[in-house]
Write a protein that holds these residues in place. Structure first.
Motif, mmCIF file in Angstrom:
data_model
loop_
_atom_site.group_PDB
_atom_site.id
_atom_site.type_symbol
_atom_site.label_atom_id
_atom_site.label_comp_id
_atom_site.label_asym_id
_atom_site.label_seq_id
_atom_site.Cartn_x
_atom_site.Cartn_y
_atom_site.Cartn_z
ATOM 1 N N GLN A 178 0.746 -1.221 -0.004
ATOM 2 C CA GLN A 178 0.068 -0.147 -0.058
ATOM 3 C C GLN A 178 0.862 1.474 0.027
ATOM 4 O O GLN A 178 1.846 1.506 1.035
ATOM 5 N N TRP A 203 -0.879 -0.962 -4.200
ATOM 6 C CA TRP A 203 -2.195 -0.275 -3.924
ATOM 7 C C TRP A 203 -1.988 1.142 -3.612
ATOM 8 O O TRP A 203 -1.538 1.448 -2.778
ATOM 9 N N ASP A 226 -7.581 2.529 -4.879
ATOM 10 C CA ASP A 226 -8.650 2.752 -3.992
ATOM 11 C C ASP A 226 -9.843 3.193 -4.593
ATOM 12 O O ASP A 226 -9.797 4.335 -5.465
ATOM 13 N N ARG A 278 -9.464 -1.579 -4.098
ATOM 14 C CA ARG A 278 -9.541 -1.827 -2.557
ATOM 15 C C ARG A 278 -10.744 -0.988 -2.578
ATOM 16 O O ARG A 278 -10.723 0.352 -2.673
ATOM 17 N N ILE A 336 -11.182 -6.265 -3.471
ATOM 18 C CA ILE A 336 -10.716 -6.503 -2.057
ATOM 19 C C ILE A 336 -11.786 -5.363 -1.196
ATOM 20 O O ILE A 336 -12.010 -4.169 -1.382
ATOM 21 N N GLU A 383 -12.649 -3.276 2.326
ATOM 22 C CA GLU A 383 -12.207 -2.764 3.685
ATOM 23 C C GLU A 383 -13.528 -3.044 4.631
ATOM 24 O O GLU A 383 -14.529 -2.501 4.439
ATOM 25 N N PHE A 392 -10.899 -7.748 3.825
ATOM 26 C CA PHE A 392 -9.762 -7.495 4.305
ATOM 27 C C PHE A 392 -9.822 -8.056 6.129
ATOM 28 O O PHE A 392 -10.962 -7.665 6.634
ATOM 29 N N ASN A 402 -2.099 -0.117 7.986
ATOM 30 C CA ASN A 402 -2.461 0.603 6.953
ATOM 31 C C ASN A 402 -2.490 2.313 7.260
ATOM 32 O O ASN A 402 -2.042 2.643 8.449
ATOM 33 N N THR A 457 -0.636 -8.031 2.969
ATOM 34 C CA THR A 457 -0.522 -6.480 2.487
ATOM 35 C C THR A 457 0.365 -5.742 3.593
ATOM 36 O O THR A 457 0.377 -5.745 4.686
#
Length: 539
Positions: free
Chosen positions: A16, A52, A101, A201, A264, A266, A289, A326, A356
């Motif tokens: 990320q 990402w 994202d 994501r 993906i 969140e 996730f 993150n 990740t």
């Protein structure tokens, strides 16, 4: 297809990047797309498989890109459409994948859709957002709270109604019950995939649907003064509504229109609810996730329990994934300390499933120190003094001991951490025992061994501060033994590993050392052990 027969998003490693903080190319103090492009070789040398990017869309930056004003464009702060296309080309040329994202729950209040919606109650896009009349006393329609503090309802005097915002008032929520909203957002996904994006994501995917009766959320019995005020209420009617799974399935169908893409989600939810987002017959998110390593106490027995529970809770065929950090959570090296951060990356890279990485964690970067006058995060500004601010984990990437850590020639948007003169890519690349060297070695081993990339997971009984498990692929096996404690400990190995050898230690100093029936782990040490060749047996 990988030699394990898995898709790229299953055997690969996701990295990320928070674009504002990765690399500035033009001296304005804010990271950008050309800066990222100039640093891609670092990712190749590290060995990750996919990049990402946190949001790069046009935005007033009230929440630094999570307030989107155009879902198909690029903000000039980060670059141009042509530079984005060049980045896609360069990413793919290096054998990497690009994940964007996507922020479908809300828009900026300056998005043309919302500007049209608030012109009048009769606007063609009025129903693209969530509007309600005031309560009888003139106040908000119900008790729903914003994740960023205060009521989730903002009064619009021009039209005499409130609109709902789960986050900032500058981030009005879209009405995903409206088919026109769904169609527009799905077309945005298609436009990025047509330009070569390999997946998404999806931000706060479990928030997309709200209760159509607008019932009050119940009071939480666990909340205490001093805690995040949002948690005063249980978000029963504002998140994880049953209908949201239908939306996730529709979104997955759009992703599946293109070959070899990934979705993906969140999702901060308890395990049993998280699993629902894989969808019936795995038609939901490819990977909801899994944030358990971010939020769990760092104790061996706690981690052992959550790993086993997660593995046991996966739906048939569901692919696991693990996240250490993150842009919203304190860095792993600050949570568990620099010594245990090395053990943590060995855990991340040897568990079954897709790992990740958060930028800078490969260096052991810690949270930066942000003075009150340097705060940029609206969450910290709205709810000060609670330790909820996210600026500390968003400080610039530390490339070298040059001014501003090599991130910018200008004034960085957030201060560079004081540790940059020692904790940086250049210094650690030349240190064979650095955190960066450990991450490179772990990733290289994982990429070369199907057992670690995609093999089965088998727990091994352990006590105290020790966490032990095996990874198995056909006749190949590895034992992973992690000491989460600050004192040395000895563990008896499974019989087939007697007379084996240490393949890799987090201390990077005893590779190929032979082990007997037991192995001693030093404080804060993890090891990967290969059995003697004669002990390789089919599981």
């Amino acid at each position: 297809m990988h030699k394990t027969g898995t898709a790229w998003w299953q055997h690969g490693i996701v990295y990320q990047i928070y674009p504002r903080s990765f690399q500035d190319s033009d001296g304005d103090g804010i990271g950008d797309l050309p800066g990222i492009m100039g640093r891609l070789d670092h990712l190749v040398e590290l060995g990750v498989d996919a990049v990402w990017l946190s949001p790069i869309f046009p935005s007033p930056m009230a929440d630094f890109g999570y307030d989107v004003a155009d879902f198909t464009g690029v903000d000039p702060i980060f670059g141009t459409q042509e530079q984005f296309d060049a980045l896609v080309t360069e990413v793919h040329r290096r054998g990497l994948r690009l994940i964007l994202d996507f922020v479908p729950n809300h828009t900026s209040d300056r998005h043309p859709w919302f500007e049209e919606a608030r012109r009048s109650r009769d606007s063609a896009k009025r129903d693209w957002y969530i509007w309600r009349d005031p309560a009888p006393d003139g106040g908000p329609p119900n008790n729903w709270l914003s994740n960023f503090g205060g009521s989730a309802w903002e009064y619009d005097a021009a039209t005499g109604q409130y609109y709902y915002h789960a986050f900032l008032k500058e981030q009005p929520d879209l009405n995903w019950r409206n088919p026109a909203v769904r169609a527009a957002m799905f077309d945005a996904l298609r436009s990025w995939m047509a330009r070569g994006v390999d997946g998404f994501r999806v931000d706060v995917i479990w928030h997309l649907i709200k209760d159509d009766q607008f019932r009050d959320n119940p009071v939480s019995p666990d909340w205490k003064p001093g805690m995040d005020p949002f948690h005063q209420l249980v978000p029963l009617y504002t998140a994880d509504r049953p209908e949201v799974l239908d939306l996730v399935r529709e979104m997955r169908a759009v992703i599946d229109e293109y070959d070899d893409r990934v979705l993906i989600g969140e999702i901060y939810l308890p395990l049993e609810r998280l699993m629902a987002y894989y969808g019936a017959d795995l038609t939901g998110a490819h990977m909801p996730f899994n944030f358990q390593l971010i939020d769990a106490p760092w104790h061996a027995r706690t981690l052992e329990g959550l790993i086993n529970e997660y593995e046991g809770g996966l739906p048939p065929g569901g692919w696991p994934n693990w996240v250490l950090g993150n842009h919203d959570k304190p860095r792993i090296a600050s949570r568990v300390g620099p010594a245990q951060a090395r053990v943590a990356v060995m855990l991340l890279l040897t568990l079954r499933g897709t790992p990740t990485f958060y930028y800078g964690d490969e260096l052991g970067m810690e949270n930066g120190l942000i003075r009150p006058d340097q705060v940029r995060d609206p969450f910290e500004k709205n709810v000060p003094g609670r330790g909820l601010g996210r600026d500390p984990q968003r400080t610039p990437m530390q490339w070298s001991a040059a001014p501003n850590a090599g991130f910018t020639t200008g004034q960085p948007w957030l201060p560079v951490s004081d540790s940059f003169s020692e904790v940086n890519v250049e210094a650690q690349s030349g240190d064979r025992r650095s955190m960066l060297s450990l991450c490179r070695a772990l990733i290289a081993l994982r990429r070369g061994e199907p057992a670690l990339a995609a093999g089965a997971f088998e727990p091994v009984s352990a006590e105290g501060d020790l966490l032990v498990y095996q990874r198995i692929w056909g006749t190949d096996r590895f034992a992973v033994a992690l000491n989460l404690g600050s004192t040395a400990a000895r563990i008896a190995l499974p019989e087939r590993f007697a007379d084996g050898r240490i393949h890799l230690s987090t201390h990077l100093d005893r590779s190929d050392a032979l082990v007997g029936a037991t192995v001693e782990l030093r404080a804060d040490e993890g090891v990967i052990i290969a059995p003697a060749k004669s002990a390789q047996v089919k599981p």
